[in-house]
Design a protein around this motif. Structure first.
Motif, PDB file in Angstrom:
ATOM      1  N   ILE A 108       0.678  -1.490   0.207  1.00 52.26           N
ATOM      2  CA  ILE A 108       0.240  -0.674   0.265  1.00 52.26           C
ATOM      3  C   ILE A 108       1.087   0.957   0.381  1.00 52.26           C
ATOM      4  CG2 ILE A 108      -1.933   1.338   1.338  1.00 52.26           C
ATOM      5  CD1 ILE A 108      -3.260  -1.266   0.163  1.00 52.26           C
ATOM      6  N   ILE A 133       1.095   4.466  -2.879  1.00 52.99           N
ATOM      7  CA  ILE A 133       0.973   5.256  -2.019  1.00 52.99           C
ATOM      8  C   ILE A 133       1.978   6.523  -2.042  1.00 52.99           C
ATOM      9  CG2 ILE A 133       0.472   6.813  -0.437  1.00 52.99           C
ATOM     10  CD1 ILE A 133      -1.000   5.322   0.686  1.00 52.99           C
ATOM     11  N   LEU A 142       1.109   7.352  -6.546  1.00 54.53           N
ATOM     12  CA  LEU A 142       0.334   8.256  -6.418  1.00 54.53           C
ATOM     13  C   LEU A 142       0.597   9.685  -5.883  1.00 54.53           C
ATOM     14  CD1 LEU A 142      -3.062   6.804  -5.096  1.00 54.53           C
ATOM     15  CD2 LEU A 142      -2.337   7.045  -7.930  1.00 54.53           C
ATOM     16  N   MET A 143       1.929   9.961  -5.231  1.00 55.73           N
ATOM     17  CA  MET A 143       2.130  10.912  -4.413  1.00 55.73           C
ATOM     18  C   MET A 143       3.351  11.630  -5.482  1.00 55.73           C
ATOM     19  SD  MET A 143       1.206  11.963  -1.729  1.00 55.73           S
ATOM     20  CE  MET A 143      -0.038  11.322  -0.411  1.00 55.73           C
ATOM     21  N   ILE A 154      -7.357  15.911  -8.271  1.00 62.78           N
ATOM     22  CA  ILE A 154      -8.660  15.603  -7.362  1.00 62.78           C
ATOM     23  C   ILE A 154      -8.579  13.697  -8.323  1.00 62.78           C
ATOM     24  CG2 ILE A 154     -11.236  15.269  -7.953  1.00 62.78           C
ATOM     25  CD1 ILE A 154     -11.102  18.074  -7.970  1.00 62.78           C
ATOM     26  N   ALA A 190      -6.159  11.447  -5.745  1.00 62.84           N
ATOM     27  CA  ALA A 190      -6.340  11.999  -4.335  1.00 62.84           C
ATOM     28  C   ALA A 190      -7.242  10.860  -3.864  1.00 62.84           C
ATOM     29  CB  ALA A 190      -6.769  12.923  -4.387  1.00 62.84           C
ATOM     30  N   LYS A 191      -8.241  10.808  -5.530  1.00 59.31           N
ATOM     31  CA  LYS A 191      -9.610   9.847  -5.352  1.00 59.31           C
ATOM     32  C   LYS A 191      -9.315   8.167  -4.972  1.00 59.31           C
ATOM     33  CE  LYS A 191     -13.530  12.988  -5.486  1.00 59.31           C
ATOM     34  NZ  LYS A 191     -14.827  13.444  -6.670  1.00 59.31           N
ATOM     35  N   GLY A 240      -6.175   7.462  -4.725  1.00 62.19           N
ATOM     36  CA  GLY A 240      -5.371   7.488  -3.134  1.00 62.19           C
ATOM     37  C   GLY A 240      -6.336   6.289  -1.969  1.00 62.19           C
ATOM     38  N   ARG A 241      -7.402   7.998  -1.934  1.00 62.28           N
ATOM     39  CA  ARG A 241      -8.182   6.913  -0.957  1.00 62.28           C
ATOM     40  C   ARG A 241      -8.816   5.695  -0.799  1.00 62.28           C
ATOM     41  NH1 ARG A 241      -9.993  10.964   2.171  1.00 62.28           N
ATOM     42  NH2 ARG A 241     -11.852   9.661   2.760  1.00 62.28           N
ATOM     43  N   ARG A 242      -9.142   5.080  -2.182  1.00 63.44           N
ATOM     44  CA  ARG A 242      -9.341   3.756  -2.911  1.00 63.44           C
ATOM     45  C   ARG A 242      -8.054   2.652  -2.150  1.00 63.44           C
ATOM     46  NH1 ARG A 242     -10.429   2.674  -8.334  1.00 63.44           N
ATOM     47  NH2 ARG A 242     -10.960   1.003  -7.753  1.00 63.44           N
ATOM     48  N   LEU A 284      -6.413   2.969   0.185  1.00 61.46           N
ATOM     49  CA  LEU A 284      -6.381   3.032   1.918  1.00 61.46           C
ATOM     50  C   LEU A 284      -7.366   1.984   2.198  1.00 61.46           C
ATOM     51  CD1 LEU A 284      -6.089   6.554   2.928  1.00 61.46           C
ATOM     52  CD2 LEU A 284      -3.933   5.066   3.064  1.00 61.46           C
ATOM     53  N   ASN A 285      -8.314   2.048   1.397  1.00 65.17           N
ATOM     54  CA  ASN A 285      -9.723   0.667   1.630  1.00 65.17           C
ATOM     55  C   ASN A 285      -9.127  -0.094   1.621  1.00 65.17           C
ATOM     56  OD1 ASN A 285     -11.211   2.528   2.951  1.00 65.17           O
ATOM     57  ND2 ASN A 285     -12.324   3.165   0.905  1.00 65.17           N
ATOM     58  N   LEU A 326      -6.072  -1.812   2.894  1.00 64.53           N
ATOM     59  CA  LEU A 326      -5.544  -1.525   3.975  1.00 64.53           C
ATOM     60  C   LEU A 326      -6.448  -2.329   5.734  1.00 64.53           C
ATOM     61  CD1 LEU A 326      -2.762  -2.141   5.576  1.00 64.53           C
ATOM     62  CD2 LEU A 326      -2.945   0.221   6.096  1.00 64.53           C
ATOM     63  N   LYS A 362      -3.226   5.090   7.719  1.00 69.59           N
ATOM     64  CA  LYS A 362      -4.621   4.705   7.199  1.00 69.59           C
ATOM     65  C   LYS A 362      -5.273   6.384   7.099  1.00 69.59           C
ATOM     66  CE  LYS A 362      -8.152   1.520   6.134  1.00 69.59           C
ATOM     67  NZ  LYS A 362      -8.592   0.228   6.521  1.00 69.59           N
ATOM     68  N   PHE A 376      -5.103  12.564   1.701  1.00 69.21           N
ATOM     69  CA  PHE A 376      -5.916  13.009   0.781  1.00 69.21           C
ATOM     70  C   PHE A 376      -7.354  14.048   0.527  1.00 69.21           C
ATOM     71  CE2 PHE A 376      -3.517   8.790  -0.290  1.00 69.21           C
ATOM     72  CZ  PHE A 376      -3.235   9.198  -1.495  1.00 69.21           C
ATOM     73  N   ILE A 412      -8.274  17.200  -2.276  1.00 71.52           N
ATOM     74  CA  ILE A 412      -9.203  17.381  -2.665  1.00 71.52           C
ATOM     75  C   ILE A 412      -9.511  18.901  -2.563  1.00 71.52           C
ATOM     76  CG2 ILE A 412     -11.577  16.401  -3.267  1.00 71.52           C
ATOM     77  CD1 ILE A 412      -9.768  13.751  -2.347  1.00 71.52           C
ATOM     78  N   ALA A 432      -8.050  21.576  -4.082  1.00 67.62           N
ATOM     79  CA  ALA A 432      -8.373  21.493  -5.401  1.00 67.62           C
ATOM     80  C   ALA A 432      -9.738  21.755  -6.203  1.00 67.62           C
ATOM     81  CB  ALA A 432      -7.868  20.465  -5.848  1.00 67.62           C
ATOM     82  N   GLU A 476     -15.030   9.539  -0.823  1.00 68.75           N
ATOM     83  CA  GLU A 476     -15.729   8.322  -1.068  1.00 68.75           C
ATOM     84  C   GLU A 476     -14.998   7.905   0.642  1.00 68.75           C
ATOM     85  OE1 GLU A 476     -14.336   4.125  -2.825  1.00 68.75           O
ATOM     86  OE2 GLU A 476     -13.924   5.846  -3.940  1.00 68.75           O
ATOM     87  N   VAL A 536     -12.994   6.177   3.721  1.00 68.17           N
ATOM     88  CA  VAL A 536     -11.733   5.361   4.579  1.00 68.17           C
ATOM     89  C   VAL A 536     -12.636   5.188   5.638  1.00 68.17           C
ATOM     90  CG1 VAL A 536      -9.417   5.128   5.266  1.00 68.17           C
ATOM     91  CG2 VAL A 536      -9.802   6.863   3.299  1.00 68.17           C
ATOM     92  N   HIS A 537     -12.714   3.255   5.145  1.00 70.20           N
ATOM     93  CA  HIS A 537     -13.226   2.430   6.157  1.00 70.20           C
ATOM     94  C   HIS A 537     -12.366   2.131   7.058  1.00 70.20           C
ATOM     95  CE1 HIS A 537     -16.476   1.533   3.612  1.00 70.20           C
ATOM     96  NE2 HIS A 537     -15.109   1.663   2.397  1.00 70.20           N
TER      97      HIS A 537
END
Lengths: 296, 296
Positions: free
Chosen positions: A69, A73, A76-77, A183, A186-187, A189-191, A193-194, A196, B165, B172, B176, B179, B235, B237-238
């Protein structure tokens, strides 16, 4: 101060001060923009460095979930950092357009100075030698100087309005481009994180092996795809100066058109950007890190 | 290297190196983030300064259209600068969360060192004095050290996954937020540009007085309104670590929930942000320049 009584030396000084007055404000702004651009370049560089540090750290944890992960990340960074750098390059182009206004301001000043100087001479002569035959010559010179200055002032207002619109069209388009692309990144990126699992464990528990490697790779592929599909979608800035000739006057065929710097960025900035030191193409800043990561 | 044969001095050195190993990568990343944050703060400051320089320049042109438009572009640029600064503040909060992982890494290292040190002593003694009665005591100590280390390692994995996380959720979300808000400001900026007539004039022509003052003010009011209406739309993050107790172990009631740092940013960062030097509230960074400009 009665300008007619100003001794020559002081008058020349006043003219020189006035010359710097006309272009000094914009010159200062152009300098400040250089600092701002430097800050964005620095932010971009740091982001790239942080991305590889994050990946290194993840690997050093010996936790395959964190390693996978954090590495992604990091990818993406890196892209977010590249977008900062692309933004800085675009601001450099915007800055070059402002320089064209400043250059015109600088070139118009001598014409103003000359007109004022002759008018002053006439005032002085009328006071000292009201019947001097030189007055007639000076009056003729003044008429020519005023005509020349009228042209210079028209050139200045034409170039100022045209380039001001062009400069901020480019600036705002660059702001929107960076924002929309970041955007996207980063979006996704948030996916990531889920993927982990942060459910706490008790001492002695062993973490399950990372089961989402394929999902994680897919997220990077999605991000790459979205970035490549990105297109500018801007409200056009209307341009009425299409008829501006190279003499900075309306040319014969005055065409009124709608176009945006963003549409024609490559041609528009071809000349001013020769002043910039950036040589990286936009394509290079377009998802290189994602491509490397997804096609490895 | 046979660790059992390592002389004490060198062994201590090795342990100290290992201690710094565990947290050094994240410590380096945290330092780099500080540089990145500094770059964004610098960019924000320059933007504010450029905005007032642009307004001053516009006024000095003695062209009421340019003066009005450049002043209002300046207001939008100031807000864009404030968003850079707010972004830097959010990154500072993200950085504080990374520090919590680094602190746990630092605190876990002595437990690893202690376990290894006792194991080394046992090896050494078995080699030098295989029948030493001290071996029994050391074996008991080792069992205790191993148990203690199991707890420490569980705490480390729990805090690392949870805070990783949380940190990048915040990072992120901040990317966003900056942005989306800058897109709002830049889009209204492009509308402003369309109020400036750049039709070229011929020498002697007089520009019409600026007829769009009301429209220009309305654009700033629209920008202010859109900025105030902005809400995060992320979205989620769980989070599965809701049951993580203050001892960094699963607590009695393990609740699994969905929440995002962005939803609870104010509480979440209340503690880490005490390390930061920023005191400006989010409200202050929310359209102050626009409010001043539209309610003046």
């Amino acid at each position: 101060m009665n300008r007619a009584l100003t001794p020559y030396g002081l008058h020349d000084l006043a003219a020189s001060v006035e010359r710097s007055e006309l272009s000094k404000r914009l010159a200062k702004l152009i300098k400040s923009e250089n600092h701002a651009i430097g800050a964005y370049e620095s932010a971009g560089r740091e982001r790239l460095s942080i991305a590889s540090q994050l990946s290194d750290w993840g690997e050093s944890t010996n936790d395959d979930s964190i390693s996978d992960i954090s590495d992604k990340i990091g990818v993406l960074m890196s892209e977010i950092g590249e977008q900062e750098d692309l933004f800085a390059q675009n601001l450099e182009d915007y800055r070059s357009i402002l320089k064209q206004i400043r250059n015109t301001e600088q070139s118009v000043q001598p014409s103003r100075d000359n007109k004022n100087k002759i008018a002053d001479e006439i005032q002085k002569l009328k006071y000292k030698e009201p019947s001097s035959p030189k007055l007639v010559t000076l009056e003729q010179e003044l008429v020519r100087a005023e005509a020349q200055n009228l042209v210079a002032e028209a050139q200045l207002t034409n170039i100022t309005r045209q380039k001001l619109k062009e400069a901020y069209d480019l600036n705002f388009a660059a702001t929107i481009e960076r924002a929309e692309k970041q955007i996207i990144l980063a979006k996704h990126g948030r996916r990531l994180l889920n993927l982990l699992d942060d459910t706490p464990v008790v001492p002695g528990d062993v973490r399950h092996p990372f089961a989402h490697g394929t999902d994680a790779r897919q997220i990077l592929a999605d991000a790459e795809h979205d970035l490549q599909m990105w297109q500018p979608n801007l409200e056009p800035v209307h341009v009425n100066s299409a008829g501006l000739g190279s003499n900075l006057m309306p040319s014969e065929e005055v065409a009124t058109g709608q176009s945006s710097v963003a549409d024609t960025a490559e041609q528009e900035v071809a000349s001013p950007s020769s002043e910039t030191t950036h040589t990286k193409s936009a394509a290079e800043a377009q998802g290189t890190h994602l491509q490397q990561a997804t096609h490895a």
